[in-house]
Design a protein around this motif. Structure first.
Motif, PDB file in Angstrom:
ATOM      1  N   VAL A  53       0.845  -1.201   0.000  1.00  0.00           N
ATOM      2  CA  VAL A  53       0.000   0.000   0.000  1.00  0.00           C
ATOM      3  C   VAL A  53       0.876   1.246   0.000  1.00  0.00           C
ATOM      4  O   VAL A  53       0.658   2.181  -0.783  1.00  0.00           O
ATOM      5  N   LEU A  54       1.870   1.264   0.875  1.00  0.00           N
ATOM      6  CA  LEU A  54       2.741   2.435   0.979  1.00  0.00           C
ATOM      7  C   LEU A  54       3.578   2.653  -0.273  1.00  0.00           C
ATOM      8  O   LEU A  54       3.554   3.725  -0.877  1.00  0.00           O
ATOM      9  N   VAL A  55       4.315   1.629  -0.661  1.00  0.00           N
ATOM     10  CA  VAL A  55       5.341   1.792  -1.692  1.00  0.00           C
ATOM     11  C   VAL A  55       4.783   1.673  -3.100  1.00  0.00           C
ATOM     12  O   VAL A  55       5.154   2.448  -3.992  1.00  0.00           O
ATOM     13  N   ALA A  65       8.154   1.628   6.872  1.00  0.00           N
ATOM     14  CA  ALA A  65       8.143   0.699   5.740  1.00  0.00           C
ATOM     15  C   ALA A  65       9.503   0.047   5.556  1.00  0.00           C
ATOM     16  O   ALA A  65       9.602  -1.170   5.325  1.00  0.00           O
ATOM     17  N   MET A  66      10.561   0.813   5.659  1.00  0.00           N
ATOM     18  CA  MET A  66      11.893   0.262   5.471  1.00  0.00           C
ATOM     19  C   MET A  66      12.289  -0.649   6.630  1.00  0.00           C
ATOM     20  O   MET A  66      13.080  -1.576   6.458  1.00  0.00           O
ATOM     21  N   THR A  67      11.741  -0.394   7.811  1.00  0.00           N
ATOM     22  CA  THR A  67      11.973  -1.298   8.932  1.00  0.00           C
ATOM     23  C   THR A  67      11.296  -2.638   8.688  1.00  0.00           C
ATOM     24  O   THR A  67      11.883  -3.705   8.917  1.00  0.00           O
ATOM     25  N   LEU A  68      10.061  -2.594   8.201  1.00  0.00           N
ATOM     26  CA  LEU A  68       9.347  -3.836   7.873  1.00  0.00           C
ATOM     27  C   LEU A  68      10.074  -4.615   6.789  1.00  0.00           C
ATOM     28  O   LEU A  68      10.085  -5.848   6.795  1.00  0.00           O
ATOM     29  N   GLN A  69      10.682  -3.894   5.862  1.00  0.00           N
ATOM     30  CA  GLN A  69      11.384  -4.528   4.757  1.00  0.00           C
ATOM     31  C   GLN A  69      12.530  -5.415   5.236  1.00  0.00           C
ATOM     32  O   GLN A  69      12.922  -6.355   4.541  1.00  0.00           O
ATOM     33  N   LEU A  70      13.039  -5.144   6.423  1.00  0.00           N
ATOM     34  CA  LEU A  70      14.171  -5.903   6.937  1.00  0.00           C
ATOM     35  C   LEU A  70      13.798  -7.317   7.364  1.00  0.00           C
ATOM     36  O   LEU A  70      14.674  -8.188   7.435  1.00  0.00           O
ATOM     37  N   ALA A 348       4.973   8.521  11.993  1.00  0.00           N
ATOM     38  CA  ALA A 348       4.506   7.160  12.248  1.00  0.00           C
ATOM     39  C   ALA A 348       3.198   7.146  13.028  1.00  0.00           C
ATOM     40  O   ALA A 348       2.390   6.229  12.869  1.00  0.00           O
ATOM     41  N   TRP A 349       2.981   8.158  13.875  1.00  0.00           N
ATOM     42  CA  TRP A 349       1.765   8.211  14.683  1.00  0.00           C
ATOM     43  C   TRP A 349       0.515   8.265  13.807  1.00  0.00           C
ATOM     44  O   TRP A 349      -0.561   7.788  14.216  1.00  0.00           O
ATOM     45  N   ALA A 350       0.630   8.843  12.612  1.00  0.00           N
ATOM     46  CA  ALA A 350      -0.496   8.880  11.683  1.00  0.00           C
ATOM     47  C   ALA A 350      -0.410   7.736  10.678  1.00  0.00           C
ATOM     48  O   ALA A 350      -1.426   7.140  10.316  1.00  0.00           O
ATOM     49  N   GLU A 351       0.800   7.439  10.238  1.00  0.00           N
ATOM     50  CA  GLU A 351       0.976   6.406   9.205  1.00  0.00           C
ATOM     51  C   GLU A 351       0.492   5.039   9.658  1.00  0.00           C
ATOM     52  O   GLU A 351      -0.264   4.363   8.939  1.00  0.00           O
TER      53      GLU A 351
END
Length: 386
Positions: A53-55, A65-70, A348-351
């Motif tokens: 959804v984000l990317v 998102a980049m943290t999840l990518q790890l 991040a609080w909104a994302e």
């Protein structure tokens, strides 16, 4: 009546989930599934949609998102390897499992991939006739099928590649009656070798390599294959030693140590242009933390709460979610939503709450479509061979 039953099952049925084994017993011994692992796979599927959804839809790359990518895709391969291993493996079981992968994973992926390319061709194109439409469709299908990414469907293709070799190895070890502990050590060694092979591949195959070589590598998605099969073998090794692992991770001191280690590793791991060794370190600690967290939540997934049942249901139906959600992702890509992207970029609080709700909505929509397809079993069987 059939529609009522299917929609009801969509929300409430667990499709025959087994009760969690008594503490200290091995999932390998009873051949069953661990509820908290199914719940973890359900959450991981939501994280996959979250990233897309984000990317892919909103074209926003955030720190979250980049943290999840790890660790999100490594976690998926880890869980797949965990459930793929079997101590008792003969030729009949090998034949059955390979046929199952062919009919229930590879063929549905190829079928939906073709449908997605046709959908995208019709959705984005303006054609003067059927000949021009077919020409554009076949050109796009060939280009995407031979690419590394395969319009996003690389995951199931690569998973089948990894599983086929693993199943042969698993059958060989079982037929030779190799002790279970030795099998686990062998899987760990193979994971280390695969990590080294990924590093060697990244050094040898570059943009300057011959086009034919790069074409073959992209056809078989070798970049993804070499990168993620490490975690598949780690998952198989974890299945071998699962009783010992569950006992260790259930200790509060160990759980606290895992949490602190994960925090430290992720704090110092870069989010962009991550070195290979840093990626593997972050992925392994992320997997370990996820398993530990959901192990502590195992009673929640053994209970009859609606949320727990839903997450387990998602975990049992990752294939249709993965295959169908790209259609929604593609349609969202053309939406002009400056207010939404602005809110997501605010922090991040909104994302996190916004994108999580969107992701869950997409997952539930796809599950609803899957439930409607089951009303016509012949149509569902054509797509999923089951």
């Amino acid at each position: 009546m059939k529609m009522t039953l299917n929609i009801r099952n969509y929300f409430t049925s667990t499709h025959g989930f087994l009760f969690q084994p008594s503490w200290g017993s091995s999932a390998s011994d009873n051949g069953g599934r661990l509820d908290f692992i199914d719940g973890l796979r359900g959450v991981t599927m939501i994280l996959v949609v979250y990233w897309h959804v984000l990317v892919m839809s909103l074209h926003v790359t955030t720190y979250t998102a980049m943290t999840l990518q790890l660790f999100r895709m490594p976690l998926f391969f880890f869980i797949s390897g965990f459930f793929a291993y079997s101590f008792s493996y003969d030729r009949m079981k090998l034949k059955k499992r390979l046929a199952n992968r062919w009919h229930r994973q590879l063929l549905p992926t190829a079928f939906i991939f073709i449908g997605f390319i046709l959908f995208e061709t019709l959705y984005t194109g303006d054609f003067n006739g059927i000949r021009e439409l077919l020409g554009s469709f076949f050109s796009s299908a060939l280009t995407n099928a031979t690419s590394e990414f395969k319009s996003g469907y690389w995951f199931t293709f690569v998973l089948v590649e990894v599983f086929c070799f693993f199943a042969l190895l698993n059958c060989l070890l079982s037929s030779r009656k190799v002790p279970r502990g030795i099998q686990g050590i062998l899987f760990l060694a193979i994971a280390a070798i695969c990590g080294g092979a990924e590093w060697a591949y990244s050094q040898m195959v570059t943009a300057k390599s011959p086009a034919a070589l790069r074409g073959i590598c992209e056809l078989f998605s070798l970049t993804h294959l070499l990168k993620y099969q490490v975690f598949f073998y780690l998952g198989a090794a974890a299945r071998v030693f699962d009783s010992w692992i569950w006992r260790q991770l259930s200790r509060k001191a160990v759980g606290f140590g895992v949490a602190m280690l994960t925090f430290a590793v992720f704090w110092f791991t870069p989010r962009f242009r991550v070195p290979l060794e840093a990626f593997y370190g972050a992925a392994v600690t992320g997997i370990l933390f996820s398993i530990t967290l959901f192990l502590y939540l195992r009673k929640f997934f053994c209970s009859h709460t609606a949320l727990g049942r839903l997450l387990k249901y998602i975990g049992k139906n990752t294939l249709p979610i993965y295959l169908f959600h790209y259609f929604i992702i593609r349609m969202m890509r053309d939406l002009d939503l400056p207010g939404l992207t602005g809110a997501i970029r605010a922090g991040a609080w909104a994302e996190i709450p916004i994108v999580t709700l969107i992701s869950i909505g997409i997952v539930l929509t796809v599950l609803g479509v899957d439930a409607l397809l089951k009303i016509k079993p012949r149509i569902h069987k054509i797509i999923f061979a089951c």
